[in-house]
Design a protein around this motif. Structure first.
Motif, PDB file in Angstrom:
ATOM      1  N   GLU A 192       0.831  -1.205   0.000  1.00 29.83           N
ATOM      2  CA  GLU A 192       0.000   0.000   0.000  1.00 29.83           C
ATOM      3  C   GLU A 192       0.863   1.252   0.000  1.00 29.83           C
ATOM      4  OE1 GLU A 192      -3.876   1.944   2.281  1.00 29.83           O
ATOM      5  OE2 GLU A 192      -2.902   0.158   3.113  1.00 29.83           O
ATOM      6  N   THR A 278      -1.156 -11.288 -12.321  1.00 29.23           N
ATOM      7  CA  THR A 278      -1.066 -11.510 -10.878  1.00 29.23           C
ATOM      8  C   THR A 278      -2.264 -12.282 -10.326  1.00 29.23           C
ATOM      9  OG1 THR A 278      -2.148  -9.390 -10.367  1.00 29.23           O
ATOM     10  CG2 THR A 278       0.261  -9.379 -10.604  1.00 29.23           C
ATOM     11  N   THR A 280      -5.063 -10.899  -9.478  1.00 30.30           N
ATOM     12  CA  THR A 280      -5.661 -10.036  -8.464  1.00 30.30           C
ATOM     13  C   THR A 280      -6.578  -9.027  -9.133  1.00 30.30           C
ATOM     14  OG1 THR A 280      -3.808  -8.495  -8.589  1.00 30.30           O
ATOM     15  CG2 THR A 280      -3.650 -10.257  -6.956  1.00 30.30           C
ATOM     16  N   ASP A 282      -7.178  -5.902  -7.265  1.00 30.52           N
ATOM     17  CA  ASP A 282      -6.961  -4.681  -6.486  1.00 30.52           C
ATOM     18  C   ASP A 282      -5.531  -4.211  -6.697  1.00 30.52           C
ATOM     19  OD1 ASP A 282      -7.680  -2.826  -4.101  1.00 30.52           O
ATOM     20  OD2 ASP A 282      -5.792  -3.775  -3.507  1.00 30.52           O
ATOM     21  N   GLU A 285      -3.026  -5.240  -3.935  1.00 27.64           N
ATOM     22  CA  GLU A 285      -2.696  -6.663  -3.998  1.00 27.64           C
ATOM     23  C   GLU A 285      -1.797  -6.966  -5.189  1.00 27.64           C
ATOM     24  OE1 GLU A 285      -6.274  -8.927  -4.042  1.00 27.64           O
ATOM     25  OE2 GLU A 285      -6.928  -8.260  -2.052  1.00 27.64           O
ATOM     26  N   THR A 286      -2.074  -6.295  -6.295  1.00 20.60           N
ATOM     27  CA  THR A 286      -1.252  -6.460  -7.495  1.00 20.60           C
ATOM     28  C   THR A 286       0.176  -6.015  -7.222  1.00 20.60           C
ATOM     29  OG1 THR A 286      -3.196  -6.065  -8.874  1.00 20.60           O
ATOM     30  CG2 THR A 286      -1.056  -5.890  -9.944  1.00 20.60           C
TER      31      THR A 286
END
Length: 297
Positions: A192, A278, A280, A282, A285-286
């Motif tokens: 993040e 990935t 994913t 988000d 998360e990626t």
């Protein structure tokens, strides 16, 4: 037999001595992993100085006043030699983060130039005089510098955004947060944090902003990028260009913020093609998946 053994020992000793001289010589061109270069932008010059195995130091020169700042001067003698050669006045030291290969030359440089202002965002930085936070500004002559706090590689990492006036091409010195086609390891932060740093802070700079990063990692970064998006034509084109540059012992610096969105997977975490790789949906998360994959690449 004894004479032969003595002769072999002497030869080996001589070879070690020659190797040591080659390694330690400060004048040998082999100490430069890339050719030093000068980039001229409106009202400012940026002097790229290779250091250590793959680091980059930079001089930022205000053309109007000839005042000069240095970014991450890990090899002070190279910096001072360049300052003398350019005929400029070194007033400012800008440290991106506390790691030795970026801040390790601060004490020596300050001891030789005690009048220097030393900026950084981490009290662990040697020689620190001005502890800056996000949004702080200062001047190099007539150039304006804005501090961008981008914690992740280290908690106190600062990128420096330099502008020379309205309508002029700006520059950002990104240390180990943003590399050409890559980003730094998450030593003291989270996915993040890096998403915020790359997308919400650096990614909001004008697309034409020149990116001057802390290491020559471009070819390896692009190899990973192509493993994520093998059909990305921007990556393919950039790789061919970067390999040509490195074959000529030339830096792959600078890039631009706009171009990074085309071929840097860590700047492309919102793209469907990257999320498909990935698995994913988000961006955070990626980002985390990509960093783990790159660490093992």
């Amino acid at each position: 037999m004894l004479k032969s053994v003595r002769r072999l020992v002497a030869v080996r000793s001589a070879l070690k001595s020659i190797s040591a001289v080659r390694h330690c010589s400060s004048t040998s061109p082999l100490e430069y992993h890339s050719k030093p270069l000068r980039f001229t932008q409106a009202n400012m010059d940026v002097i790229l100085l290779p250091a250590l195995k793959d680091n980059y130091m930079y001089l930022i020169i205000d053309q109007a006043t000839k005042e000069c700042a240095c970014v991450d001067p890990v090899e002070p003698e190279k910096v001072l030699n360049a300052v003398k050669e350019m005929g400029v006045k070194l007033t400012t030291l800008m440290t991106t983060h506390h790691h030795w290969d970026h801040a390790g030359g601060n004490k020596e440089l300050v001891s030789k130039c005690p009048q220097l202002s030393v900026f950084g965002g981490d009290k662990q930085i040697d020689g620190l005089k001005e502890n800056v936070v996000h949004g702080d500004e200062f001047k190099i002559g007539q150039l304006n510098v804005r501090c961008l706090h981008t914690p992740c590689h280290t908690t106190g990492h600062i990128c420096y955004y330099v502008t020379a006036g309205e309508g002029e091409d700006p520059a950002v010195f990104t240390g180990d947060t943003l590399f050409i086609a890559g980003c730094g390891r998450f030593f003291e932060g989270t996915p993040e944090n890096m998403k915020t740093a790359l997308i919400d802070i650096l990614g909001e700079l004008p697309p034409k902003t020149k990116v001057y990063c802390g290491h020559e990692y471009t070819v390896n970064n692009l190899k990973f990028a192509l493993s994520v998006e093998p059909k990305n034509q921007d990556m393919i084109t950039k790789m061919a260009w970067a390999q040509t540059k490195r074959n000529e012992n030339k830096p792959t610096i600078p890039s631009t913020i706009g171009d990074e969105f085309k071929f840097n997977p860590f700047m492309r975490v919102r793209e469907a093609s990257v999320m498909n790789y990935t698995g994913t949906s988000d961006p955070v998360e990626t980002m985390g998946f990509l960093r783990k994959a790159k660490d093992k690449f």
